[in-house]
Design an enzyme around this catalytic site. Structure first.
Site, short mmCIF file in Angstrom:
data_model
loop_
_atom_site.label_atom_id
_atom_site.label_comp_id
_atom_site.label_asym_id
_atom_site.label_seq_id
_atom_site.Cartn_x
_atom_site.Cartn_y
_atom_site.Cartn_z
N CYS A 79 1.17 -2.51 1.71
CA CYS A 79 0.92 -3.82 2.94
C CYS A 79 1.18 -4.81 2.28
O CYS A 79 1.54 -5.36 0.91
CB CYS A 79 -0.54 -4.04 3.19
N CYS A 106 -13.54 6.36 12.65
CA CYS A 106 -12.66 4.84 12.56
C CYS A 106 -11.20 5.13 11.51
O CYS A 106 -11.06 5.34 10.47
CB CYS A 106 -13.48 3.67 11.26
N CYS A 124 -16.02 -5.31 15.43
CA CYS A 124 -17.41 -5.05 14.31
C CYS A 124 -16.50 -6.17 13.33
O CYS A 124 -15.37 -5.71 12.48
CB CYS A 124 -16.27 -3.03 14.45
N ARG A 132 -24.13 -1.86 9.15
CA ARG A 132 -23.14 -0.76 8.70
C ARG A 132 -23.23 -0.69 6.85
O ARG A 132 -22.60 -1.66 5.92
CB ARG A 132 -22.49 -0.19 8.96
N CYS A 164 -4.42 -9.82 -0.62
CA CYS A 164 -6.15 -9.43 -0.16
C CYS A 164 -6.33 -8.53 -1.63
O CYS A 164 -6.02 -8.16 -1.88
CB CYS A 164 -6.95 -8.79 0.27
N CYS A 181 -8.06 -5.15 -2.35
CA CYS A 181 -7.33 -4.16 -2.19
C CYS A 181 -6.15 -3.14 -2.88
O CYS A 181 -5.54 -4.14 -3.33
CB CYS A 181 -6.36 -4.45 -0.94
N CYS A 193 -12.75 3.07 16.86
CA CYS A 193 -13.10 1.84 16.20
C CYS A 193 -11.72 2.02 15.84
O CYS A 193 -11.02 3.38 14.86
CB CYS A 193 -13.61 1.48 15.31
#
Ligand code: SF4
Length: 328
Positions: A47, A91, A184, A256, A51, A54, A124
């Site tokens: 990616c 998801c 979400c 969650r 972040c 991550c 999701c």
């Protein structure tokens, strides 16, 4: 809600706070039900974003191999198995900056969504930044909810991510709301933020209109090679306070208990359920992070006399409301 109101709730003596959260919960939800969700990484690694938590960012040496997008057939097979194991929500997460109309990879995701939706699962997806057009296409394909976390407070966000802004997050969430998909949206604790930062994040969430249907509360899983490797575990009572405060402030949201459960004891998880978290991610892996196995989770739920939620029970419909997200 105003920050000072959230602070007043959060600072209530702990057992009173939990008791209030439990009362609020029972006004909207069935006793002792927990929704089981499966999260699948449909495109892993490589990616372009940075972040700091991550392992899938190409900026860090984390050992996560870049994998190409899974095919709709592969995804359908895994979703079928997840349903057989008791999950009612599936998801799909892809490690990229965002999606574009006309990109063959996006077309493939749309086909995967159609197949999973046909299985009768809530669908999701979390695909990064999203425009109006792409959001409408996802909604049409059968997406129930779009996940796009705020992660932390607006003030702390630039310490965690520099390749996009907090406002970018809000813009994507606005597009999701306009499309009619549910939102979400939650955060990650344990990234060097203060308790006040967590409440500031919650303040933003409570001012969404309509409110988020689902609020994942993650505890950081420190990943080797990322800037946030080595962060200490989140204090269990701080986590429980935030769950209870979220339950009170957003009574209709699925709260969650998400990443980081392998760093919690069984007793700690029980306290989170007692404070009325009502969903977990189910399966041995959460994107690239470890998660308790399904057998361990089944055993824990049984010992706590908690039942997996039946398909589509208690889903809050927000699709008729098309108002924009509150801005800061
Ligand atoms: S959290 Fe998502 S956007 Fe950020 S680096 Fe990881 S995969 Fe990319």
């Amino acid at each position: 809600m105003m920050l000072r109101d959230l602070q007043a709730i959060y600072e209530t003596p702990l057992f009173d706070l939990i008791a209030r959260a439990r009362r609020v919960y029972l006004e909207h939800w069935k006793m002792n039900e927990v929704q089981l969700c499966t999260l699948l990484s449909i495109k892993t690694g490589g990616c372009s974003e940075d972040c700091g938590y991550c392992a899938q960012s190409s900026r860090y040496q984390t050992g996560v191999e870049r994998e190409s997008l899974m095919t709709p057939e592969e995804i359908e097979t895994i979703a079928t198995r997840a349903k057989e194991n008791g999950s009612t929500r599936f998801c799909m997460g892809a490690a990229w900056k965002g999606v574009r109309d006309g990109d063959p990879r996006f077309e493939s995701v749309l086909e995967s969504v159609r197949r999973v939706a046909k299985l009768g699962l809530e669908v999701c997806v979390t695909l990064g930044q999203l425009g109006e057009k792409e959001a409408a296409q996802l909604k049409q394909a059968g997406v129930t909810a779009y996940n796009h976390n705020l992660d932390t407070s607006p003030e702390h966000y630039p310490n965690i991510v520099t390749t996009h802004t907090f406002q970018d997050r809000l813009d994507t969430i606005r597009h999701v709301q306009h499309s009619g998909m549910s939102v979400c949206c939650g955060g990650i604790l344990g990234m060097g933020e203060t308790e006040l930062d967590r409440l500031k994040m919650l303040e933003v969430l409570t001012n969404f209109d309509p409110p988020p249907e689902s609020v994942p509360i993650n505890c950081l899983m420190p990943m080797a090679g990322t800037p946030l490797d080595g962060q200490a575990s989140v204090d269990i009572f701080e986590l429980v306070r935030l769950i209870a405060t979220t339950r009170i402030a957003l009574p209709r949201a699925k709260v969650r208990l998400s990443a980081g459960r392998t760093r919690l004891t069984r007793e700690g998880q029980a306290l989170c359920f007692f404070a009325r978290a009502n969903s977990i991610f189910y399966g041995a892996k959460l994107l690239t992070a470890a998660n308790p196995g399904t057998d361990a989770d089944r055993a824990l739920l049984e010992e706590l006399d908690l039942q997996p939620q039946a398909p589509f029970a208690g889903v809050v419909s927000q699709h008729s409301q098309r108002r924009p997200v509150a801005t800061l």
